[in-house]
Design an enzyme around this catalytic site. Sequence first.
Site, mmCIF file in Angstrom:
data_model
loop_
_atom_site.group_PDB
_atom_site.id
_atom_site.type_symbol
_atom_site.label_atom_id
_atom_site.label_comp_id
_atom_site.label_asym_id
_atom_site.label_seq_id
_atom_site.Cartn_x
_atom_site.Cartn_y
_atom_site.Cartn_z
ATOM 1 N N ARG A 82 0.729 -1.132 0.093
ATOM 2 C CA ARG A 82 0.044 0.025 0.175
ATOM 3 C C ARG A 82 0.889 1.290 -0.122
ATOM 4 O O ARG A 82 0.481 2.441 0.431
ATOM 5 C CB ARG A 82 -0.913 0.022 1.071
ATOM 6 C CG ARG A 82 -1.873 -1.262 1.199
ATOM 7 C CD ARG A 82 -3.077 -1.036 2.104
ATOM 8 N NE ARG A 82 -3.701 -2.378 2.116
ATOM 9 C CZ ARG A 82 -4.973 -2.534 1.247
ATOM 10 N NH1 ARG A 82 -5.446 -1.737 0.586
ATOM 11 N NH2 ARG A 82 -5.701 -3.750 1.260
ATOM 12 N N GLY B 294 -7.102 4.279 -5.086
ATOM 13 C CA GLY B 294 -5.758 5.200 -4.926
ATOM 14 C C GLY B 294 -4.890 5.418 -5.728
ATOM 15 O O GLY B 294 -4.214 6.032 -6.312
ATOM 16 N N ASP C 106 -14.233 -5.163 -5.065
ATOM 17 C CA ASP C 106 -15.639 -4.389 -4.590
ATOM 18 C C ASP C 106 -16.241 -3.895 -5.702
ATOM 19 O O ASP C 106 -17.653 -3.390 -5.820
ATOM 20 C CB ASP C 106 -15.080 -3.215 -3.743
ATOM 21 C CG ASP C 106 -14.835 -3.449 -2.518
ATOM 22 O OD1 ASP C 106 -14.869 -4.521 -2.085
ATOM 23 O OD2 ASP C 106 -14.301 -2.681 -1.644
#
Lengths: 341, 341, 341, 341
Positions: free
Chosen positions: B72, B103, B127
Amino acid sequence: MKIGVLTSGGDCPGLNAVIRGIVRKGIRSHEDTFVGIRDGWRGLLEDDVFDMTMLDVRGLSGRGGTILGTSRTHPYEGGGPERMREVMTAHGIDAIVAIGGEGTLAGASRLVNEEGLNIIGVPKTIDNDLSGTDYTFGFDSAQAIATESIDRLRTTAESHHRCMVIEVMGRNVGWIALHAGMAGGAHAILMPEFPVSFDQIEEWVTSARDRGRAPIVVVAEGFIPEGLDEQVADRGVDNKGRTRLGGIADFLAPKIEEITGIESRATILGHLQRGGSPTAYDRVLSTRLGMAAADLAHNGDWGKMASLKGTDIVSVDMASAVDRLKSVPLQRWEEAQVLFG
Amino acid sequence: MKIGVLTSGGDCPGLNAVIRGIVRKGIRSHEDTFVGIRDGWRGLLEDDVFDMTMLDVRGLSGRGGTILGTSRTHPYEGGGPERMREVMTAHGIDAIVAIGGEGTLAGASRLVNEEGLNIIGVPKTIDNDLSGTDYTFGFDSAQAIATESIDRLRTTAESHHRCMVIEVMGRNVGWIALHAGMAGGAHAILMPEFPVSFDQIEEWVTSARDRGRAPIVVVAEGFIPEGLDEQVADRGVDNKGRTRLGGIADFLAPKIEEITGIESRATILGHLQRGGSPTAYDRVLSTRLGMAAADLAHNGDWGKMASLKGTDIVSVDMASAVDRLKSVPLQRWEEAQVLFG
Amino acid sequence: MKIGVLTSGGDCPGLNAVIRGIVRKGIRSHEDTFVGIRDGWRGLLEDDVFDMTMLDVRGLSGRGGTILGTSRTHPYEGGGPERMREVMTAHGIDAIVAIGGEGTLAGASRLVNEEGLNIIGVPKTIDNDLSGTDYTFGFDSAQAIATESIDRLRTTAESHHRCMVIEVMGRNVGWIALHAGMAGGAHAILMPEFPVSFDQIEEWVTSARDRGRAPIVVVAEGFIPEGLDEQVADRGVDNKGRTRLGGIADFLAPKIEEITGIESRATILGHLQRGGSPTAYDRVLSTRLGMAAADLAHNGDWGKMASLKGTDIVSVDMASAVDRLKSVPLQRWEEAQVLFG
Amino acid sequence: MKIGVLTSGGDCPGLNAVIRGIVRKGIRSHEDTFVGIRDGWRGLLEDDVFDMTMLDVRGLSGRGGTILGTSRTHPYEGGGPERMREVMTAHGIDAIVAIGGEGTLAGASRLVNEEGLNIIGVPKTIDNDLSGTDYTFGFDSAQAIATESIDRLRTTAESHHRCMVIEVMGRNVGWIALHAGMAGGAHAILMPEFPVSFDQIEEWVTSARDRGRAPIVVVAEGFIPEGLDEQVADRGVDNKGRTRLGGIADFLAPKIEEITGIESRATILGHLQRGGSPTAYDRVLSTRLGMAAADLAHNGDWGKMASLKGTDIVSVDMASAVDRLKSVPLQRWEEAQVLFG
């Protein structure tokens, strides 16, 4: 309003989810009532119907097959439209939702246009060869089973340094072969739309072998090698278009072994591809198509069918589904070839 | 042309198929060369890269996870664009294909527009909440696992006459809950987009029970019952937005038992939804997106990403994927409610 | 001590788990070293071996196939025992663990007893027809795949009111047919051990039909109907013992349709049953067998093989595995018939 | 003879196959008749029974759950043995087959010995902790689901370089943890029988990481780290013996992250392990146990239960199943540790 539901033609994962979608939507949103018609047009022609309630469709979203049964009875057999009208009147059936493939939808379209019967369609084929819809339900389940099978066969191929020839469904089109082949990492995909020569097949197979891979060849049942019609004809073809000595894979595997020297084995997936519980994708698609068909029936949109466009369920003419075969476009074929060899 | 590839953010079924698609297409069609960048932006910032050949991507179409690793790490950390440019220059990397979620794509878009870096995107999220594409890869696998889990839990629910509350992923949107719930025959589906009251949940659960069913409630992790923020807040929320006492299902199950009197159990699927081998659908989509991204990179279409529209792979601005969350539209919510209770 | 490992004969789920078990146990408990021998006896005869470390066996417990490759090369071909001794000496190999079926174990036993070679065995066959062990690894995976296939085919059978004839592996014994047929709810199970007449088959099939079921017939490939040898012989048999017109299912399905009037279809599962990831049961059994074999090799128990007895892994003479075929006992056949029809 | 059948205690894959085996065997071989008793002892105490025919058990071999329903009602509640005798007499029920776990079998044994009721048992537990049988049905399905889950979680672990802590069932014994951990390639398996220290866990986890692996820790729900009882007690335990903050995995994952510095995540499989369609192994075992129980009942072998010994179904005293917990023996624990780290 009283609506009859029938499923016609070959078994297909998602049929039960469509039926459930129709019945739940019709009862809940429109207070319609439903009758189940057994074994496609046969049930309508022979007055084999039953009242179908919420209870009959409970727990159906994930169940394979069709609780209504199916058959290949043609709607113009045994009394035809006259007889249908009679049975519909006797039971007070106002409309029919016919879930079926090319033949069913063509027949239903004619019954609407020529006979004035009240019919709504839901397109069904694991082959995905119907126009007027992005995808048909059942296709995703078929490609999933075929892909899982390729995954399995690959381990044996690699252990034995063999070539595996896997025959999937697709008499006229190569959709299952294209998708399962791409998903399974095939080194050659052979489809009815794009006849290729033995030289080309040899090149793909040996190229994979030379890179240290066990070659995987996925072939649609309707594929015929370029220039080979006569030879195939000599082997004899049965009345369902299948060669007498088994499928095309049974023909290709020894041929590939002969021309490449690589030990080759054939597997014909056959009926495995159309049975069992549908994938989540097919369950959602089927349920939505069923619910949309209930609306179309309630609104009297005769001659329409529910279909998928992008992420939406829309309504199109049944005739549009059958006016031409939806074959794999050239661009998809070219795209896939990058993965061959 | 030399192209670097990185995967960033959460693991997602199909990442390896995208990587394979990029590399095979780039080498075969354009004779480009590739470097793999380890663990997302971290690898680029810390010069952790390796030459990636056909051999590195063999057999990847069905393998879960990402051979590149992921993290991340934010692109503006540790040196940021300057450092990236340095590493790219040192290795002769002309362009980057960044496979990532909101992101990643927002960061990549900024790097293109503000810093002039040569970046192409591939949208990734289980998602399915990214705009600019009909579906994201990984979503189909997630809905498949969630659906299979619901199938399993249903048999226990029915044997014990219990209510099962199943928490699926979806912090901001209810796509997995909607599809898996519909596919699994849920009697209530709860999504962040549509807060409903306990009275409503009670009605659905008791209605299912009164019809003789074991109620199945599927809830997206981001759902908050109507009017309950304060109560939830009191329970405390950790720094990842999760309530301290477990997921929302852990909160709902005892609550449902309390208000309906039906014994209720919670299951949180969690990471099970994002691991393992992708579905055939996701493998095909991922492979096609990867191949299209290789073309976009070769053509210098910086700032673009490969996306799905209907049955086609098209190119859109990366910015379009992130300008708004793709939530479940009202019409899908209304459609689904017919199946509740 | 340096130990060579080879896999010989047909691919079987669990081979890689056995290899991993041997190597991890030998290195960790005994500080032995290992060499992999490629493609069974061929690798030993042709000096095709490599050093095998912990790294080579990582992640193998669930992977199908064999990383060592396999072949049907006979140990007395191409130089035979003399050549083997030469290669073993050249590499300092003290012992061999041979993982294989009846032929492999018989050959290995002879090499131990007549030639004094240091060999340990691990019994392998998906057919489960080896004596000296309760079950062989791979059998559980084969029965699982066959059962899943029967589940799938049943939905199509029921939708079309058809009889499905499903051919599973088992040239000499009916273990897979017996277990998968029992697990899949077959209405008739046909095994080589128990020839039955067409009259009996007709009775089972029509009895199931009369109870409203779609008859499911599971047949082992080696089954021959009572009194029909001549007729089958007329159809011709290829050099692998398979009838020229396909498998026995291809013969039975039209025959059943003819005598019962029930539309019947054949499916031959073939290689699907031996590929892919092993079941949990097979992974545990394989791992334990491998670990025990490492101990046997380290202890110099030449001529022994690791085998399953109840819940224990024990050691028996290799010769005991091959002195007689482990066929389905009469009592199991009688037990199963209660489920027929 | 008229025989009542009941299922008691937690849901378990294979219950329906046992029921089907009992009914088919009893009707076909002995011409017995059957009644289904709903929800375990509750149905017998509250006179909630129904005639059960071949039709009721059709298609059950692969279906999860129990068509009879189940509950945790104790046989000495609400009237107890007197009431049971009353209900049995009223319906002419000569004997009961009780399918259940430790509590059920202990209760049934007492009912036979102290009250003279005619009861036969079939041992049931996914935990496999009953003595008197090699394996219990349901255990194989549980280990299969747990193994598949580990496979999935591994890809995420590897992509993110994380440690995954996976909690499986087993309050008192580690059978599921041992088998699934071994099948899934776990780097540490933690079981109630063998408390280990955090130092030991740290060693295994860091050793796996140092070899480049993403550490997989499988833990049975009943495991308590050595010397940590007090600390765990402080966290509080609910009335089902579960710690208030979730399962032991929720406790271990942050602890492992703290002591090793490796990012760690917990997944609790929970009810997923006991639902859904049984494996082929469990279907065969269940069917055979059911058929044997029908014979025991018909023969009046009260107090006996059907059990597995090697490959045979035998008859043992129900009391023998419950006189001691069948925990994982030390030898299996030592065997497994070779695979750790």
